[in-house]
Write an enzyme that holds these catalytic residues in place. Structure first.
Site, PDB file in Angstrom:
ATOM      1  N   SER A  86      -5.779  -2.196  -5.074  1.00 37.09           N
ATOM      2  CA  SER A  86      -6.779  -1.341  -5.729  1.00 37.09           C
ATOM      3  C   SER A  86      -6.599   0.088  -5.224  1.00 37.09           C
ATOM      4  O   SER A  86      -6.622   0.326  -4.025  1.00 37.09           O
ATOM      5  CB  SER A  86      -8.195  -1.780  -5.366  1.00 37.09           C
ATOM      6  OG  SER A  86      -8.386  -3.099  -5.782  1.00 37.09           O
ATOM      7  N   GLU A 112      -8.894   4.597  -2.233  1.00 37.54           N
ATOM      8  CA  GLU A 112      -8.839   3.662  -1.100  1.00 37.54           C
ATOM      9  C   GLU A 112      -7.469   3.787  -0.431  1.00 37.54           C
ATOM     10  O   GLU A 112      -7.346   3.744   0.781  1.00 37.54           O
ATOM     11  CB  GLU A 112      -9.052   2.226  -1.607  1.00 37.54           C
ATOM     12  CG  GLU A 112      -8.898   1.182  -0.515  1.00 37.54           C
ATOM     13  CD  GLU A 112      -9.249  -0.226  -0.980  1.00 37.54           C
ATOM     14  OE1 GLU A 112     -10.210  -0.392  -1.738  1.00 37.54           O
ATOM     15  OE2 GLU A 112      -8.530  -1.153  -0.577  1.00 37.54           O
ATOM     16  N   ARG A 115     -14.394  -0.435   3.770  1.00 39.06           N
ATOM     17  CA  ARG A 115     -13.001   0.059   3.785  1.00 39.06           C
ATOM     18  C   ARG A 115     -12.780   1.258   4.720  1.00 39.06           C
ATOM     19  O   ARG A 115     -11.912   2.103   4.456  1.00 39.06           O
ATOM     20  CB  ARG A 115     -12.510   0.425   2.364  1.00 39.06           C
ATOM     21  CG  ARG A 115     -12.560  -0.697   1.372  1.00 39.06           C
ATOM     22  CD  ARG A 115     -11.653  -1.870   1.719  1.00 39.06           C
ATOM     23  NE  ARG A 115     -12.019  -2.998   0.900  1.00 39.06           N
ATOM     24  CZ  ARG A 115     -12.926  -3.921   1.265  1.00 39.06           C
ATOM     25  NH1 ARG A 115     -13.485  -3.875   2.472  1.00 39.06           N
ATOM     26  NH2 ARG A 115     -13.223  -4.892   0.453  1.00 39.06           N
TER      27      ARG A 115
END
Ligand SMILES: Cc1cc2nc3c(=O)[nH]c(=O)nc-3n(C[C@H](O)[C@H](O)[C@H](O)COP(=O)(O)OP(=O)(O)OC[C@H]3O[C@@H](n4cnc5c(N)ncnc54)[C@H](O)[C@@H]3O)c2cc1C
Length: 307
Positions: free
Chosen positions: A227, A297, A177
């Site tokens: 998320s 994130e 990520r």
């Protein structure tokens, strides 16, 4: 914010009136459906216009922010000063034997569908990720064991001086990520994905299965940013949040999803302030109970509301 007429006129001269919006509400451009306004929201139609806008921002010393599909962002209630650029009008996708070349504003879901149509395998994992190609590279988006890093071979970007550069995938330092795109300040214009010939029936089966998993587990009925946290090493964020009895916890209109603890949903006209407070509340509770740091994130940008 008082309007900067000089900048407005220059942006129109570079990209035409239809591509420049003033005081645009960013809640209309983000998946969480919250956040303040952009002073200027610009949607260039050519690569040259992108370069010109960056050069203009440099010359005028104006802040400049990229926005993709807004599916991994929380824009604060005070909005974003300066220029916000979105490449939604640069969204062509073309196939050349086993390569797919997609412009930055294309949806990665559509690139995945193009691969199916062309009987190419490797992008099935992306069939439910609601980001743009640019946002997917920036985040090295991934799901169900696949990630952009597995399939990206090269990319065309503009640097902060407004110059075009062709880079290999390795030059983006893609990792879980993350990429070096934020540090280098690249604006992604185009991505080339190299795939393998596959059986369309098998490709479709995988995509249908992943779609089923997503729809049954994720609270797609509410606005959210997916998320909120990265997977902490050795743990699952959702499980830690669930075991901290946080599901259903609400601050204002923001709620830890009852369906998937890793999601925070905008249940009822939440403000960005409430949403961010809930993220911090969850981080603190999980730290206290399990001594695990939940790293975000989702990206938070913009300014606090002065009101
Ligand atoms: C319901 C839901 C499910 C999700 N599922 C997943 C999942 O399974 N896997 C996953 O990885 N993510 C998932 N996400 C998160 C999100 O879709 C990805 O992170 C996606 O890659 C973000 O792309 P975007 O275009 O929406 O980027 P944005 O949210 O608009 O922006 C993210 C960052 O990318 C930068 N950026 C955007 N475009 C460019 C560009 N052209 N050049 C340079 N920088 C750019 C922005 O400045 C920003 O910092 C999900 C989100 C939602 C809402």
């Amino acid at each position: 914010m008082a309007m900067n007429h000089h900048l407005h006129e220059k942006l129109i001269a570079l990209t035409s009136e239809r591509n420049v919006m003033v005081n645009e509400h960013l809640r209309n451009h983000t998946y969480t459906r919250l956040g303040g306004q952009a002073d200027f929201y610009v949607t260039p139609e050519t690569y040259e216009q992108v370069q010109q806008i960056i050069k203009l921002a440099n010359q005028e010393n104006i802040a400049f922010t990229m926005l993709g599909n807004g599916s991994n962002l929380i824009v604060k209630d005070g909005g974003i000063r300066g220029i916000v650029m979105n490449l939604q009008k640069l969204s062509a996708i073309k196939t050349d034997s086993n390569m797919i070349i997609a412009q930055s504003g294309a949806r990665i879901i559509d690139v995945s569908r193009e691969a199916l149509k062309e009987e190419l395998t490797g992008l099935e994992f992306a069939c439910g990720i609601p980001g743009s190609v640019g946002g997917a590279l920036y985040m090295n988006a991934g799901a169900y064991g696949g990630e952009i890093k597995d399939v990206l071979t090269s990319t065309l970007v503009v640097n902060r001086e407004g110059e075009l550069l062709t880079l290999t995938a390795e030059q983006l330092d893609l990792d879980y990520r993350t990429s070096n795109i934020p540090d280098r300040g690249y604006i992604v214009l185009e991505a080339t994905f190299t795939l393998k010939a596959g059986d369309p029936k098998a490709i479709k089966e995988v995509m249908d299965d992943l779609t089923y998993k997503r729809e049954s587990k994720q609270p797609l009925e509410y606005p959210s940013c997916g998320s909120v946290f990265k997977r902490p090493p050795g743990h699952f964020a959702g499980k830690l949040i669930q075991d901290s009895d946080l599901q259903g916890k609400q601050i204002g209109g923001a709620q830890v999803s009852l369906k998937h603890a890793g999601f925070i949903v905008n249940k009822d006209h939440a403000t960005a302030k409430e949403y961010i407070e809930l993220i911090q509340y969850v981080q603190k509770a999980v730290k206290e109970k399990f001594n695990v740091n939940l790293e975000r994130e989702v990206r938070i940008i913009g300014e606090d509301s002065v009101k």
